[in-house]
Design a protein around this motif. Structure first.
Motif, short mmCIF file in Angstrom:
data_model
loop_
_atom_site.label_atom_id
_atom_site.label_comp_id
_atom_site.label_asym_id
_atom_site.label_seq_id
_atom_site.Cartn_x
_atom_site.Cartn_y
_atom_site.Cartn_z
N MET A 30 47.58 23.41 -22.12
CA MET A 30 47.39 24.40 -22.68
C MET A 30 46.06 24.66 -23.67
O MET A 30 45.92 25.43 -24.36
CB MET A 30 48.68 24.89 -23.36
N GLY A 31 45.60 23.39 -23.98
CA GLY A 31 44.60 23.45 -24.99
C GLY A 31 43.11 23.51 -24.56
O GLY A 31 42.28 23.67 -25.33
N CYS A 32 42.72 23.52 -23.29
CA CYS A 32 41.51 23.60 -22.81
C CYS A 32 41.02 25.00 -22.79
O CYS A 32 41.69 26.23 -22.78
CB CYS A 32 41.29 23.00 -21.23
N ALA A 33 39.44 25.18 -22.54
CA ALA A 33 38.82 26.41 -22.56
C ALA A 33 39.33 27.18 -21.25
O ALA A 33 39.52 28.50 -21.39
CB ALA A 33 37.24 26.06 -22.33
N GLU A 34 39.43 26.49 -20.10
CA GLU A 34 39.79 27.37 -18.87
C GLU A 34 40.94 28.18 -19.16
O GLU A 34 41.08 29.18 -18.41
CB GLU A 34 39.90 26.44 -17.64
N ILE A 35 42.21 27.52 -19.44
CA ILE A 35 43.46 28.29 -19.49
C ILE A 35 43.25 29.35 -20.22
O ILE A 35 43.88 30.32 -19.92
CB ILE A 35 44.56 27.42 -19.90
N GLY A 36 42.76 29.56 -21.35
CA GLY A 36 42.43 30.89 -22.07
C GLY A 36 41.83 31.87 -21.31
O GLY A 36 42.17 33.06 -21.53
N ARG A 37 40.53 31.45 -20.67
CA ARG A 37 40.01 32.29 -19.87
C ARG A 37 40.92 33.08 -18.65
O ARG A 37 40.77 34.19 -18.48
CB ARG A 37 38.91 31.99 -19.37
N ILE A 38 41.72 32.12 -18.17
CA ILE A 38 42.87 32.83 -17.05
C ILE A 38 43.71 33.65 -17.81
O ILE A 38 43.90 34.79 -17.33
CB ILE A 38 43.49 31.22 -16.39
N LEU A 98 34.67 32.77 -17.17
CA LEU A 98 35.33 33.04 -16.12
C LEU A 98 34.83 34.33 -15.66
O LEU A 98 35.10 35.50 -16.18
CB LEU A 98 37.11 33.13 -16.21
N THR A 99 34.28 34.79 -14.53
CA THR A 99 34.02 35.87 -13.92
C THR A 99 34.94 36.30 -12.78
O THR A 99 35.14 35.46 -11.91
CB THR A 99 32.56 35.96 -13.39
N THR A 100 35.37 37.42 -12.75
CA THR A 100 36.07 37.79 -11.74
C THR A 100 35.44 39.17 -11.04
O THR A 100 34.32 39.80 -11.53
CB THR A 100 37.40 38.31 -12.24
#
Length: 125
Positions: free
Chosen positions: A65-73, A27-29
């Motif tokens: 809650m187990g996916c890669a995306e939610i951790g980056r958020i 995730l880039t911000t």
């Protein structure tokens, strides 16, 4: 040939072999253009996620809650980053398979509707 970013490829190359890692995300911000990196993993409950991220997730209808995306958020919220204009890149992790490092859409039931609500666009969509 895949069109995964070299940065995410490097992250994936450093992951431990074996286990249940199937997906990696970056995730880039605007606040952190270098990005936040991670992979899918079980989380005991939503308590493992930053409070501001939990609030946004709850408002969007919840999440597994187990996916890669939610951790980056969660990482980005914890750092105080704005999600507006952020970009999520997600790939398959399957060493030895033709699918390895191929772009993957975020999980359809939870992340696909959540990301635009937070202002996050998806690379390789």
């Amino acid at each position: 040939m895949h069109n995964t970013s070299p940065e995410l490829c490097k992250y994936v190359a450093g992951l431990p072999k074996g286990g249940n890692i199937e997906v990696a995300s970056r995730l880039t911000t605007k606040d952190n253009p270098a990005g936040y990196y991670g992979h899918n993993m079980p989380r005991a409950d939503i308590g493992d996620v930053d409070w501001d991220a939990r609030t946004a997730i709850d408002a969007a209808g919840g999440h597994h809650m187990g996916c890669a995306e939610i951790g980056r958020i969660s990482d980005a919220f914890e750092a105080g980053d704005s999600m507006k204009g952020a970009v999520m890149e997600t790939v398959n992790v399957a060493p030895g398979s033709p699918k390895h490092l191929t772009p993957r859409k975020p999980c359809s039931n939870e992340c696909a509707p959540l990301l635009p609500q937070l202002g996050i666009s998806v690379m390789h969509n």
